[in-house]
Design an enzyme around this catalytic site. Structure first.
Site, PDB file in Angstrom:
ATOM      1  N   LYS A   1     -11.604  -6.121  -6.171  1.00 44.51           N
ATOM      2  CA  LYS A   1     -12.314  -4.836  -6.309  1.00 44.51           C
ATOM      3  C   LYS A   1     -11.710  -3.757  -6.891  1.00 44.51           C
ATOM      4  O   LYS A   1     -12.260  -2.810  -7.157  1.00 44.51           O
ATOM      5  CB  LYS A   1     -13.230  -4.653  -5.079  1.00 44.51           C
ATOM      6  CG  LYS A   1     -12.247  -4.735  -3.702  1.00 44.51           C
ATOM      7  CD  LYS A   1     -13.296  -4.359  -2.561  1.00 44.51           C
ATOM      8  CE  LYS A   1     -12.493  -4.619  -1.437  1.00 44.51           C
ATOM      9  NZ  LYS A   1     -13.332  -4.270  -0.148  1.00 44.51           N
TER      10      LYS A   1
ATOM     11  N   LYS B   1       0.824  -1.166  -0.008  1.00 48.46           N
ATOM     12  CA  LYS B   1      -0.026  -0.085  -0.073  1.00 48.46           C
ATOM     13  C   LYS B   1       0.920   1.177   0.024  1.00 48.46           C
ATOM     14  O   LYS B   1       0.458   2.442  -0.603  1.00 48.46           O
ATOM     15  CB  LYS B   1      -1.118   0.114   1.095  1.00 48.46           C
ATOM     16  CG  LYS B   1      -2.190  -1.115   1.072  1.00 48.46           C
ATOM     17  CD  LYS B   1      -3.110  -0.862   2.005  1.00 48.46           C
ATOM     18  CE  LYS B   1      -4.421  -1.794   1.790  1.00 48.46           C
ATOM     19  NZ  LYS B   1      -5.297  -1.496   2.771  1.00 48.46           N
TER      20      LYS B   1
ATOM     21  N   LYS C   1      -6.285 -13.259  -8.095  1.00 47.82           N
ATOM     22  CA  LYS C   1      -7.726 -13.259  -7.470  1.00 47.82           C
ATOM     23  C   LYS C   1      -8.555 -12.290  -8.106  1.00 47.82           C
ATOM     24  O   LYS C   1      -8.096 -11.169  -8.564  1.00 47.82           O
ATOM     25  CB  LYS C   1      -7.251 -12.900  -6.010  1.00 47.82           C
ATOM     26  CG  LYS C   1      -8.088 -13.631  -5.022  1.00 47.82           C
ATOM     27  CD  LYS C   1      -7.833 -13.361  -3.821  1.00 47.82           C
ATOM     28  CE  LYS C   1      -8.590 -12.330  -2.837  1.00 47.82           C
ATOM     29  NZ  LYS C   1      -8.358 -12.151  -1.483  1.00 47.82           N
TER      30      LYS C   1
END
Ligand code: TRP
Length: 334
Positions: free
Chosen positions: A200, A115, A197
C-alpha cells in the site's frame, strides 16, 4: 480458550490504501476461521500514530477499515471487530510489558530500522516500542494463534519472548501465541516489479490494485502489468510477472495454476491480462458495493463498534487485572 475455542488475534493498520494483496493474502482468509476460533480483529489505530497522521484522515480510514472487515464477510456477531484505542487495557499492558522488554531486543527489530530510516525526522519512542504494544494486543486476549505475514514474524517472536519471560517470573499468566499456519493466503506481488510484494505504500500507483479502485483503473493496471518475453502462460519462477498474474487469477476465481495454464495454452499475454482484470473486477466490485451499503447504515456500524468494544474490554480487563495483581499493584476497593 473461550467457550472451548482457541483464540485468534490479528490486527491491521488503517494507514494507506489497502490493496488487493491485503485482501487476497489476509482478509479473505480470515472469513473462514470464525467457526474454528474465537477471533479478535482489531483496527490498530494506536500503532498508526507512531508515524505522523492527519487526524481527520486517520478517523475516516479507521472507520473504513472496520467497515471493510464486515464487507469482506467477517460476521461482527461472531468476530470481535473493534478499535484498539477503544480498549485502554492495550496501553496499560503495553506500559507494564515495556518494563519486561530490553532495549537490545527492540534494537534488533528490522521494521524499526526500516521505519527509522524512512522517517528520520520523527524517530519517536513509540516507533521503538511498537512491538511491545503489539505484544500487549496479542497477550491481552490470551491468543493461541496469530495470522501474520513474514514481515511481522519478528514481532511475534518478541511477543513470545516477553510472554515467556513474564511467565517465568510470575507463573502461567500468558498463553504463548503461535503463528497461524493454515491455508495461507495468496502472496500477491507488485504489478510493476514482481520481485516485490504488492504494497500500500508503493509510490508507483500502477504497482498496486487498491481495493477501492474503479473497474477501469483495475483493467488498466492489469493491462500494464510487467511480464516477460517468453510468450507462454506458465506458472514458473522464471516468469515472475506472469506467475503473479496467474496467482491473482487463481485467488479471485478459486482455480489452480494448472487449470489456468491449460485455459491459456497457445494464447497471448494480452488475453491473460484482460481475463485477470475481469476476475479482479468480479471480486472487488461486489466488495465495494457492500462497503457502500454498510456506510449508509451508520447506526448499524455504530452498534457494532459499541458492542464489540465492550466485548473486547471484558476479556482484556480479565488479563490486565491478573497481571496487575501478579506484579504487586494494590487491589481496587469496590
Ligand atoms: N503490526 C501489524 C502490521 O503492521 C499490525 C498489528 C498490530 C498486529 N498488532 C497486531 C498484527 C497483533 C497481528 C497481531 O501488520
Amino acid at each position: 480458550m473461550i467457550d472451548n475455542k482457541k483464540v485468534l488475534f490479528s490486527g491491521m493498520q488503517a494507514t494507506g490504501n489497502l490493496t488487493l494483496g491485503n485482501y487476497l493474502g489476509a482478509l479473505k482468509n480470515w472469513v473462514s476461521l470464525s467457526d474454528e476460533y474465537e477471533c479478535f480483529y482489531s483496527v490498530v489505530d494506536m500503532h498508526s500514530i507512531t508515524v505522523r497522521q492527519d487526524p481527520a484522515t486517520l478517523r475516516k480510514r479507521a472507520r473504513a477499515l472496520l467497515t471493510l472487515y464486515i464487507a469482506a464477510g467477517l460476521d461482527p456477531e461472531k468476530n470481535c471487530i473493534y478499535y484498539q484505542s477503544h480498549v485502554s487495557c492495550h496501553a496499560e499492558l503495553a506500559w507494564i510489558l515495556n518494563c519486561f522488554t530490553y532495549m537490545g531486543e527492540l534494537n534488533r527489530m528490522t521494521q524499526f530500522k526500516d521505519k527509522a530510516a524512512k522517517h528520520a525526522d520523527n524517530i519517536n519512542a513509540g516507533l521503538f516500542t511498537y512491538p511491545v504494544l503489539m505484544a500487549a494486543d496479542i497477550l491481552l486476549y490470551q491468543a493461541d494463534v496469530v495470522p501474520v505475514g513474514i514481515d511481522q514474524m519478528q514481532h511475534l517472536e518478541i511477543t513470545r519472548d516477553i510472554a515467556q519471560r513474564f511467565n517465568g517470573i510470575y507463573g502461567d499468566v500468558f498463553t504463548i501465541p503461535e503463528a497461524y499456519i493454515g491455508k495461507t493466503g495468496a502472496k500477491i506481488m507488485s504489478l510493476q516489479d514482481p520481485a516485490k510484494k504488492m504494497s500500500k505504500s508503493d509510490e508507483n500507483v500502477n504497482a498496486s490494485i487498491y481495493l477501492m479502485d474503479d473497474p477501469d483503473a483495475i483493467r488498466r493496471k492489469c493491462k500494464r502489468a510487467v511480464t516477460d518475453s517468453v510468450g507462454e502462460v506458465r506458472y514458473s519462477d522464471e516468469q515472475p510477472g506472469v506467475k503473479n498474474l496467474i496467482s491473482i487469477y487463481c485467488a479471485c476465481l478459486g482455480k489452480t495454476p494448472e487449470e489456468v495454464e491449460r485455459e491459456f495454452a497457445g494464447r497471448g499475454y494480452g488475453e491473460l491480462k484482460e481475463a485477470v482484470g475481469e476476475a479482479v473486477v468480479s471480486v472487488l466490485e461486489p466488495l465495494q458495493k457492500r462497503v457502500a451499503e454498510l456506510e449508509k447504515d451508520k447506526s448499524y456500524i455504530d452498534g457494532i463498534i459499541k458492542n464489540n468494544a465492550e466485548k473486547a474490554n471484558y476479556y482484556a480487563q480479565k488479563t490486565l487485572r491478573k497481571v496487575q495483581r501478579k506484579i504487586g499493584f494494590p487491589d481496587r476497593i469496590r
